[in-house]
Design a protein around this motif. Structure first.
Motif, PDB file in Angstrom:
ATOM      1  N   PRO A 181       0.667  -1.301   0.006  1.00 55.65           N
ATOM      2  CA  PRO A 181      -0.010  -0.151   0.033  1.00 55.65           C
ATOM      3  C   PRO A 181       0.769   1.302   0.216  1.00 55.65           C
ATOM      4  N   THR A 182       2.169   1.420   0.361  1.00 59.82           N
ATOM      5  CA  THR A 182       2.790   2.637   0.561  1.00 59.82           C
ATOM      6  C   THR A 182       4.133   2.525  -0.062  1.00 59.82           C
ATOM      7  N   LYS A 183       4.794   4.064  -0.278  1.00 63.74           N
ATOM      8  CA  LYS A 183       5.910   3.934  -0.777  1.00 63.74           C
ATOM      9  C   LYS A 183       6.960   3.373   0.228  1.00 63.74           C
ATOM     10  N   GLU A 184       6.721   3.580   1.538  1.00 59.37           N
ATOM     11  CA  GLU A 184       7.760   3.000   2.245  1.00 59.37           C
ATOM     12  C   GLU A 184       7.816   1.895   2.351  1.00 59.37           C
ATOM     13  N   LEU A 185       6.623   0.795   2.431  1.00 58.01           N
ATOM     14  CA  LEU A 185       6.741  -0.493   2.250  1.00 58.01           C
ATOM     15  C   LEU A 185       7.572  -0.814   0.838  1.00 58.01           C
ATOM     16  N   VAL A 186       7.129  -0.371  -0.282  1.00 55.21           N
ATOM     17  CA  VAL A 186       7.663  -0.514  -1.345  1.00 55.21           C
ATOM     18  C   VAL A 186       9.365  -0.615  -1.308  1.00 55.21           C
ATOM     19  N   GLN A 187       9.812   0.308  -0.678  1.00 54.37           N
ATOM     20  CA  GLN A 187      11.198   0.377  -0.347  1.00 54.37           C
ATOM     21  C   GLN A 187      11.745  -0.605   0.458  1.00 54.37           C
ATOM     22  N   GLN A 188      10.897  -0.722   1.570  1.00 49.74           N
ATOM     23  CA  GLN A 188      11.396  -1.817   2.545  1.00 49.74           C
ATOM     24  C   GLN A 188      11.360  -3.077   2.083  1.00 49.74           C
ATOM     25  N   ARG A 202      21.707 -12.256 -11.774  1.00 45.57           N
ATOM     26  CA  ARG A 202      21.040 -12.088 -13.187  1.00 45.57           C
ATOM     27  C   ARG A 202      19.508 -11.780 -12.733  1.00 45.57           C
ATOM     28  N   ILE A 203      18.823 -12.073 -11.581  1.00 45.10           N
ATOM     29  CA  ILE A 203      17.697 -11.569 -11.147  1.00 45.10           C
ATOM     30  C   ILE A 203      17.589 -10.225 -10.963  1.00 45.10           C
ATOM     31  N   VAL A 204      16.748  -9.371 -11.697  1.00 47.94           N
ATOM     32  CA  VAL A 204      16.699  -7.938 -11.180  1.00 47.94           C
ATOM     33  C   VAL A 204      15.596  -7.429 -10.613  1.00 47.94           C
ATOM     34  N   CYS A 205      15.613  -6.860  -9.725  1.00 45.45           N
ATOM     35  CA  CYS A 205      14.012  -6.340  -8.831  1.00 45.45           C
ATOM     36  C   CYS A 205      14.304  -4.803  -8.717  1.00 45.45           C
ATOM     37  N   SER A 206      13.356  -4.154  -8.781  1.00 45.94           N
ATOM     38  CA  SER A 206      13.215  -2.866  -8.536  1.00 45.94           C
ATOM     39  C   SER A 206      11.899  -2.452  -8.288  1.00 45.94           C
ATOM     40  N   PRO A 207      12.055  -1.133  -7.286  1.00 42.28           N
ATOM     41  CA  PRO A 207      10.922  -0.499  -6.652  1.00 42.28           C
ATOM     42  C   PRO A 207      10.296   0.344  -7.941  1.00 42.28           C
ATOM     43  N   LEU A 208       8.987   0.331  -7.556  1.00 41.92           N
ATOM     44  CA  LEU A 208       8.366   1.548  -8.750  1.00 41.92           C
ATOM     45  C   LEU A 208       7.274   2.375  -7.355  1.00 41.92           C
ATOM     46  N   VAL A 209       7.807   3.691  -7.411  1.00 38.06           N
ATOM     47  CA  VAL A 209       6.913   4.405  -6.558  1.00 38.06           C
ATOM     48  C   VAL A 209       6.650   5.887  -6.927  1.00 38.06           C
ATOM     49  N   GLY A 210       5.459   6.142  -6.756  1.00 39.25           N
ATOM     50  CA  GLY A 210       4.745   7.520  -7.027  1.00 39.25           C
ATOM     51  C   GLY A 210       5.902   8.351  -6.523  1.00 39.25           C
ATOM     52  N   HIS A 423       9.900  11.502  -1.458  1.00 49.68           N
ATOM     53  CA  HIS A 423      10.209  10.100  -1.353  1.00 49.68           C
ATOM     54  C   HIS A 423      11.820  10.125  -0.639  1.00 49.68           C
ATOM     55  N   GLN A 424      12.513  10.888  -1.365  1.00 43.07           N
ATOM     56  CA  GLN A 424      13.973  11.005  -0.614  1.00 43.07           C
ATOM     57  C   GLN A 424      13.829  11.504   0.911  1.00 43.07           C
ATOM     58  N   GLU A 425      12.946  12.521   1.134  1.00 47.57           N
ATOM     59  CA  GLU A 425      12.988  12.813   2.512  1.00 47.57           C
ATOM     60  C   GLU A 425      12.535  11.783   3.448  1.00 47.57           C
ATOM     61  N   ARG A 426      11.614  10.805   2.905  1.00 50.43           N
ATOM     62  CA  ARG A 426      11.037   9.820   3.821  1.00 50.43           C
ATOM     63  C   ARG A 426      11.955   8.672   3.878  1.00 50.43           C
ATOM     64  N   THR A 427      12.763   8.520   3.087  1.00 48.83           N
ATOM     65  CA  THR A 427      13.716   7.304   2.924  1.00 48.83           C
ATOM     66  C   THR A 427      14.643   7.756   3.917  1.00 48.83           C
TER      67      THR A 427
END
Ligand SMILES: Nc1ncnc2c1ncn2[C@@H]1O[C@H](COP(=O)(O)OP(=O)(O)OP(=O)(O)O)[C@@H](O)[C@H]1O
Length: 725
Positions: A181-188, A202-210, A423-427
């Protein structure tokens, strides 16, 4: 251990049916004891003779005056809430605790779990979920907060992705989508995946956040990503706008904190994501769906019926220990509540923070302080920082500044986390708070879900929310079997909230009376005295300390136009928040139950803000606009020369001054975050009780608007820099 003593001290006090603060006799007794203590100290210390004379003088003055501090006068009676012994449901965190080497996944994963996560055995939910997910069936997992649900799906998914033949490469595209549900959780969640993927580069993972740059994400998607972690809104945005995004190889779709996503109005976005993925599949091909929640709701059950396979496996850890499926909270968590009248809320909060941090000077103490909205976070951050640490906000106007802090023996770092941050501030706040050993994080509900902040010892809920969000807020402590404590502040008319938690959610809560907390202010008496050296009355009792503190707080708030404006915005935001509770909850949280004068006082305001522009309330009720027509005025001050009507209805507003001047003239001086106040007051999740799709759409528009604005500002800044160079 010290922490335990603190708790025992707090809860061993007898619970009075009426606040002792309202009983003059007991106050007098405490007054005498304190006086005696002060005098004894003074006799042994010659240097303090001068002070003794001063105290005696004060005492004389005190005895002549029978007047009560306005802070303690005319408060509603505190109702008695029975401390019933609820039979709570418990979940065991660790199950058989069998060796990690028996876990049926790739040995690289096992060694990474041991070395990087310091894991010695699996938790109960992991022991049950990993084999189930490995079978490929749809799985629904329910387990309490902090029980290790993230790794319960991350481990088997990575294991299965690394087994895929031919080997998965970037170009294979998305194989797994994790929705949170949230950007913080995406990052975590992204960080958990990244840590465990170190052996499978070789497995690539990435976050997508508003909030982050969409074009960067588009580029990454074009280059190829295998595991996408996103909020539903952001993923839908990419479905609409990123042509290179293909779901033809999807094998896993995970809904973490699924109930919250539905509660936030993401149902349509999720439906769209499922439909888009399903387009690529014929009837025989199947992608696996995994759904996790600590607090399943009726809406979630309906969602499961429609969107998950009929033969889904259900894993409910509480079922193993109870006959019926119930929501469980960690058994190492001690929950408390305090019922405090409006006017006394801020001083009680300060008293409680002093209790936590001054009693545990050498120990780790980290508290999350939950507030209802962004504006409330801004306001309380400045006030608490000033009172406790003597620090003022960097942005704060120097004019009329009044330093009265340092009530803490040792400063405590204050941080804030709320929805209107980038997003940067929150992180950066998240990372900084994670590293602290002593600190307070003021936050909105944005921090209620899923966040795994290490070593949080206290959860303080200054503004209540829905029982479900209450459970998630307290779930930020007592994680994975550690000890945690929580305290919720309630108004006298909200006392039934405790009964709801006890009866409906089977939770045990202990009561603390405000005067138990305010007693702490006495130990800060010396420090308060320093601040009141110039004043005629030196505080000697808890009541006097509280009154003096509040008086100084009022002087601080009224020391500059900017602070008054900030307090006004916070007040209005609180009223809006309160008015936004759905009909179902109005028996507990009805805006009509608020005594506006008392609420204004809790924000240090001497005049009642004009509520006629408080749009969301006017739209709903139209009561404010009509009452603001009355001009009869009363100015709220420490002595409250004209008594404030204690009637709990909107009529009380008519006896108070409605202040309109300065409102428009202030608008030019408001800082950027305040200029968007109509948006920023909205907590990321509102009150957690009602959020319609309509309001979510509106929120999306607001988000989009703010994001565009941010982007424009960045471009402007860059242009400016280029010109300079
Ligand atoms: N088997 C384990 N042994 C030790 N620590 C673990 C284990 N599994 C997970 N953890 C740690 O426990 C903490 C809580 O895990 P996690 O955040 O997954 O809980 P959760 O059940 O998802 O909580 P919430 O419902 O609040 O989101 C994390 O710091 C995680 O690294």
């Amino acid at each position: 251990m010290e922490d335990d003593n603190l708790l025992l001290n707090i809860i061993s006090e007898p619970i009075s049916t009426k606040s002792k603060l309202l009983e003059k006799k007991s106050v007098k007794r405490k007054h005498d004891v304190v006086e005696e203590k002060i005098l004894n100290n003074e006799l042994t210390n010659k240097k303090k003779r001068h002070e003794r004379v001063k105290l005696d003088l004060c005492q004389g003055r005190e005895m002549k005056s029978s007047k009560r501090s306005s802070l303690f006068a005319n408060n509603p009676t505190i109702p008695h809430v029975e401390d019933i012994n609820v039979e709570t449901a418990n979940e065991e965190i660790f199950g058989t605790a069998s060796s990690m080497d028996t876990v049926p996944v790739h040995p690289h994963i096992i060694s990474c779990l041991k070395q990087k996560f310091d894991i010695k055995c699996l938790t109960n939910v992991q022991e049950k979920s990993i084999p189930a997910i490995l079978t490929g069936q749809d799985v629904i997992i329910k387990s309490q907060t902090g029980s290790g649900k993230t790794l319960a799906y991350v481990i088997p998914i990575i294991h299965r992705i690394q087994m895929i033949e031919p080997l998965v490469r970037r170009e294979t595209g998305p194989i797994a989508i994790v929705l949170v549900p949230t950007k913080e959780l995406v990052q975590q969640t992204y960080e958990v995946f990244q840590k465990l993927l170190t052996s499978f580069v070789r497995i690539v993972c990435s976050p997508l956040v508003g909030g982050s740059n969409r074009n960067h994400e588009k580029k990454r998607l074009r280059r190829g990503l295998n595991i996408l972690i996103s909020t539903p809104g952001r993923l839908c945005d990419h479905i609409d706008n990123t042509q290179s995004l293909s779901f033809k190889n999807i094998q896993f779709l995970i809904f973490d904190e699924a109930d919250k996503m539905l509660d936030m109005g993401f149902a349509d976005a999720i439906k769209k994501i499922i439909q888009t993925i399903t387009k690529h599949f014929d009837n025989e091909k199947h992608f696996q769906r995994i759904l996790l929640s600590a607090t399943p709701t009726t809406a979630l059950n309906e969602f499961v019926d429609i969107n998950l396979n009929k033969n889904s496996l259900r894993i409910d850890i509480s079922e193993e220990f109870n006959e019926e499926s119930v929501i469980t909270v960690p058994k190492t968590l001690k929950q408390m509540f305090t019922i405090v009248p409006s006017k006394l809320r801020l001083v009680t909060l300060i008293g409680f923070l002093l209790k936590i941090f001054n009693n545990n000077e050498k120990k780790k103490a980290k508290a999350l302080l939950f507030l209802a909205t962004n504006d409330l976070v801004h306001f309380h951050y400045d006030v608490i920082n000033t009172i406790l640490n003597g620090e003022k906000d960097d942005d704060m106007d120097e004019q009329g500044d009044l330093q009265f802090g340092h009530l803490l023996n040792q400063s405590v770092k204050l941080l804030r986390l709320q929805g209107d941050m980038t997003h940067q501030e929150r992180t950066s706040v998240f990372n900084e708070f994670s590293k602290l050993t002593r600190g307070i994080l003021l936050c909105t509900n944005v921090a209620a879900r899923g966040l795994d902040l290490p070593s949080v010892t206290w959860i303080i809920q200054y503004h209540p929310t829905s029982p479900i969000d209450y459970i998630h807020r307290i779930g930020r402590t007592a994680r994975l079997g550690s000890i945690g404590r929580s305290l919720i502040f309630l108004l006298p008319n909200e006392a039934e909230y405790v009964t709801t938690l006890q009866e409906k959610y089977k939770m045990s809560l202990k009561s603390i009376t405000p005067d138990d907390i305010l007693e702490t202010l006495l130990s800060s008496c010396d420090k308060l005295k320093q601040h009141f050296e110039t004043r005629t009355v030196v505080p000697k009792t808890a009541e006097q300390c509280a009154s003096s503190l509040h008086h100084h707080f009022e002087e601080y708030v009224n020391g500059s136009e900017e602070r008054i404006e900030q307090a006004r915005q916070a007040y209005l935001s609180f009223i809006r928040y309160y008015a936004s509770f759905s009909r179902e909850w109005k028996y507990l949280f009805h805006v009509k139950n608020l005594h506006r004068g008392h609420v204004a006082k809790s924000f240090g305001l001497k005049q009642l803000p004009d509520e006629s522009n408080n749009h969301s309330i006017n739209e709903r009720k139209g009561t404010f606009a009509s009452s603001s027509k009355t001009n009869k005025s009363t100015i709220l001050n420490e002595n409250e020369t004209i008594e404030i009507n204690d009637k709990k209805d909107d009529k009380s507003i008519s006896s108070l001054k409605i202040e309109k001047k300065n409102h428009s003239s202030m608008s030019n001086n408001i800082k950027p975050r305040q200029r968007f106040r109509n948006f920023s007051h909205i907590s990321e999740f509102g009150n957690g009780l009602e959020l319609t799709t309509k309001s979510n759409k509106k929120k999306d528009k607001i988000d989009e608007f703010l994001e565009k604005k941010r982007e424009r500002n960045t471009i402007k800044r860059l242009h400016g820099r280029k010109k300079q160079t």
